[in-house]
Motif scaffolding. Structure first.
Motif, short mmCIF file in Angstrom:
data_model
loop_
_atom_site.label_atom_id
_atom_site.label_comp_id
_atom_site.label_asym_id
_atom_site.label_seq_id
_atom_site.Cartn_x
_atom_site.Cartn_y
_atom_site.Cartn_z
N ALA A 29 0.87 -1.19 0.00
CA ALA A 29 0.00 0.00 0.00
C ALA A 29 0.90 1.23 0.00
O ALA A 29 1.78 1.36 0.85
N HIS A 30 0.68 2.11 -0.97
CA HIS A 30 1.54 3.27 -1.19
C HIS A 30 0.70 4.53 -1.03
O HIS A 30 -0.32 4.70 -1.71
N ALA A 31 1.08 5.41 -0.12
CA ALA A 31 0.32 6.64 0.12
C ALA A 31 0.79 7.75 -0.80
O ALA A 31 2.00 7.91 -1.04
N LEU A 32 -0.17 8.53 -1.30
CA LEU A 32 0.12 9.74 -2.07
C LEU A 32 -0.51 10.91 -1.34
O LEU A 32 -1.73 10.96 -1.17
N VAL A 33 0.33 11.84 -0.85
CA VAL A 33 -0.18 12.95 -0.05
C VAL A 33 0.28 14.27 -0.64
O VAL A 33 1.29 14.34 -1.35
N GLY A 34 -0.46 15.32 -0.33
CA GLY A 34 -0.15 16.66 -0.81
C GLY A 34 -1.32 17.58 -0.54
O GLY A 34 -2.44 17.12 -0.29
N GLU A 35 -1.07 18.88 -0.60
CA GLU A 35 -2.14 19.84 -0.40
C GLU A 35 -3.14 19.77 -1.56
O GLU A 35 -2.84 19.20 -2.62
N ASN A 36 -4.33 20.35 -1.35
CA ASN A 36 -5.27 20.47 -2.46
C ASN A 36 -4.63 21.30 -3.56
O ASN A 36 -4.04 22.34 -3.31
N GLY A 37 -4.76 20.81 -4.80
CA GLY A 37 -4.13 21.49 -5.92
C GLY A 37 -2.72 21.01 -6.19
O GLY A 37 -2.05 21.50 -7.10
N ALA A 38 -2.26 19.99 -5.41
CA ALA A 38 -0.91 19.47 -5.63
C ALA A 38 -0.82 18.60 -6.87
O ALA A 38 0.27 18.30 -7.35
N GLY A 39 -1.98 18.16 -7.41
CA GLY A 39 -1.97 17.34 -8.63
C GLY A 39 -2.37 15.89 -8.40
O GLY A 39 -2.35 15.09 -9.33
N LYS A 40 -2.79 15.55 -7.17
CA LYS A 40 -3.10 14.15 -6.87
C LYS A 40 -4.29 13.65 -7.70
O LYS A 40 -4.22 12.56 -8.28
N SER A 41 -5.36 14.42 -7.73
CA SER A 41 -6.55 13.98 -8.45
C SER A 41 -6.29 13.87 -9.96
O SER A 41 -6.83 12.98 -10.62
N THR A 42 -5.47 14.77 -10.50
CA THR A 42 -5.13 14.67 -11.93
C THR A 42 -4.35 13.39 -12.20
O THR A 42 -4.60 12.70 -13.20
N LEU A 43 -3.43 13.04 -11.32
CA LEU A 43 -2.68 11.80 -11.47
C LEU A 43 -3.61 10.59 -11.41
O LEU A 43 -3.47 9.64 -12.19
N VAL A 44 -4.59 10.64 -10.51
CA VAL A 44 -5.56 9.55 -10.40
C VAL A 44 -6.35 9.42 -11.70
O VAL A 44 -6.59 8.30 -12.19
N LYS A 45 -6.76 10.54 -12.28
CA LYS A 45 -7.55 10.48 -13.52
C LYS A 45 -6.73 9.96 -14.70
O LYS A 45 -7.27 9.36 -15.62
N ILE A 46 -5.42 10.18 -14.66
CA ILE A 46 -4.55 9.59 -15.68
C ILE A 46 -4.51 8.08 -15.51
O ILE A 46 -4.61 7.31 -16.48
#
Length: 494
Positions: A29-46
């Protein structure tokens, strides 16, 4: 199992991702953390095939992987549980789970009995009781999330991406979800877990990747990091106290609720919130907290009881009357109840007060823009342009727009339902500071929250609900996790 190298993605002039790399390993299990707007959701959509990267490559088991659409991602064994549930409201739970993949029988007719049976098996695996034939409309956020999880499990995925899956779940439901995630991980699946809750990150994950402003910052074993170090990397600065509760003068009763009752939802609920006071409404998911505040605000009707603002009765079932009396409601479900997703950021931020911004009955864009800009700056909304659709923002920035919309009305009573759901740690502190400052200015704040640290850190009093009834009123001096949880589970004394 899955490697991303040099991933970049821009939307117009906004660079959402810049040269990001990430690797997901089988059995981890690998955590991806960052502030809102850090790009996490865009990476998920990719990863989900919803967006194609402008640059960079993906490799699955060492072989190049091209995801042209979500069907390609599912075929590759990648399942995504999104932060915001996306269900068809008028279809059943089972139909939502197997949308586009319904089991067939003779003459290619849909086998509804088999679909219902498989859905029941998935819910049994999750340890939850949901009727597969129930329509999705009316499900709580927590139940919608569980349907999304069942949908992802139905793919028998080898890569499971979980984008804030626990934001609206109770402690028991989180543990149930984690048990499923651990079983998948131990069976050899790769799990990517995105969350702002660090206790969950450290409890579930073996490695943690930090992103900031669309860029990769670091990837380290969870055992080598502390919460403070992760926060510093996320925000690029030291974060002050997460719960900056300042003393405020508690004045006259501002909001009074007496004997509020609606059959099957809540019974004989009564409480008072004074000016300058922050009162938390706590309890397990399904206890009736959101139903009560929606009735208070006039969104939903109630059968008996009354609501008074500054001693004056509030007209029942009228949100317009509530707004005119100085009430504001930040709802739990920002996409369905808090925003008009097709409209711009500035239009959403000014919706409740458009008449006050108009001149001779005409609303000018400059007035809207000034008002929206002021509150967007105060809440640090990250948006390309205020004229862009609010749907282009990350979940946390959408939440900030909802807050800005209601704070701009200068409310006398502010009701907030899960105000920091899906918001990063830095912004959480800012929202808490804002609530504390509003209380100092004499605003009465009623806060619904499922996060006990938030309840205990910010509330002057904690009201606890259990199965539709108010069972405890605990002052700040006596409120602790044990007393709140005992009351929430029906074990405590009033």
């Amino acid at each position: 199992m899955l490697v991303l190298e040099g991933i970049s993605k821009s939307f117009g002039a906004v660079a959402a991702l810049r040269d990001v790399h990430l690797d997901l390993r089988a059995g981890e299990a690998h955590a991806l953390v960052g502030e809102n707007g850090a790009g996490k959701s865009t990476l998920v959509k990719i990863l989900a095939g919803a967006h194609a990267p402008d640059a960079g490559t993906l490799r699955m088991h060492g072989e190049p992987l091209v995801l042209g659409n979500p069907a390609d991602a599912r075929a590759a064994g990648i399942a995504v549980i999104y932060q915001e549930p996306t269900l068809f409201a008028d279809l059943s739970v089972a139909e939502n789970i197997f949308m586009g993949r319904q089991p067939r029988k003779g003459l290619r007719r849909i086998d509804t009995a088999e679909m219902r049976r498989r859905a029941a098996e998935l819910f049994a695996r999750l340890g939850v009781q949901l009727d597969p034939d129930r329509p999705a409309r009316g499900l709580s956020i927590a139940d919608q999330q569980l349907v999304e999880i069942a949908k992802a499990l139905s793919f028998d995925a080898r890569v499971l991406v979980m984008d804030e899956p626990t934001a609206a779940l109770s402690g028991v439901e989180v543990e149930r979800l984690f048990a499923v995630a651990r079983s998948l991980r131990d069976a050899g699946a790769a799990v990517l877990f995105i969350s702002h809750r660090f206790d969950e990150v450290f409890a579930l994950c073996q490695r943690i990747t930090v992103m900031r402003d669309g860029r990769w910052v670091s990837t380290d074993p969870a055992g080598d990091l502390t919460v403070e170090e992760v926060v510093r990397r996320m925000v690029g600065r030291e974060v002050g106290t997460l719960f900056p509760k300042e003393p405020a003068t508690i004045g006259e009763p501002r909001l009074q609720v007496r004997g509020l009752t609606r059959q099957g939802a809540f019974h004989d609920v009564g409480f008072t919130v004074h000016s300058g006071e922050i009162v938390a409404l706590a309890g397990l998911v399904g206890a009736g907290r959101s139903e009560v505040i929606r009735a208070v605000f006039g969104v939903d009707r109630y059968e008996s009881g009354e609501v008074l603002v500054d001693g004056k009765p509030l007209r029942r079932g009228s949100a317009g009357a509530a707004i005119a009396a100085g009430l504001a409601l930040v709802p739990e479900d920002r996409r369905q109840q808090g925003l008009v997703m097709e409209l711009s950021v500035e239009r959403n931020a000014t919706l409740p007060r458009r008449w006050s911004l108009a001149s001779l009955g005409l609303l000018f864009g400059a007035a809207e823009r000034r008002s929206a800009s002021e509150w967007s700056e105060r809440l640090q909304v990250k948006a390309g342009r205020l004229g862009d659709s609010v749907s282009t923002l990350s979940g946390g920035n959408q939440q900030k727009v909802v807050l800005a919309k209601w704070l701009a009305t200068r409310p006398r009573v502010l009701i907030v339902d899960e105000p920091t759901r899906g918001i990063d740690v830095g912004t959480k502190a800012e929202v808490h500071r804002l609530l504390s400052r509003l209380a100092q200015e004499g605003v009465a704040v009623l806060m619904v929250s499922s996060e006990l640290p938030e309840v205990l850190g910010m509330a002057d009093r904690v009201l606890v609900m259990h199965e539709g009834r108010l069972v405890a009123d605990i002052p700040r001096s006596r409120a602790d996790e044990e007393s709140v949880m005992l009351a929430a589970t029906g074990q405590g004394d009033r």
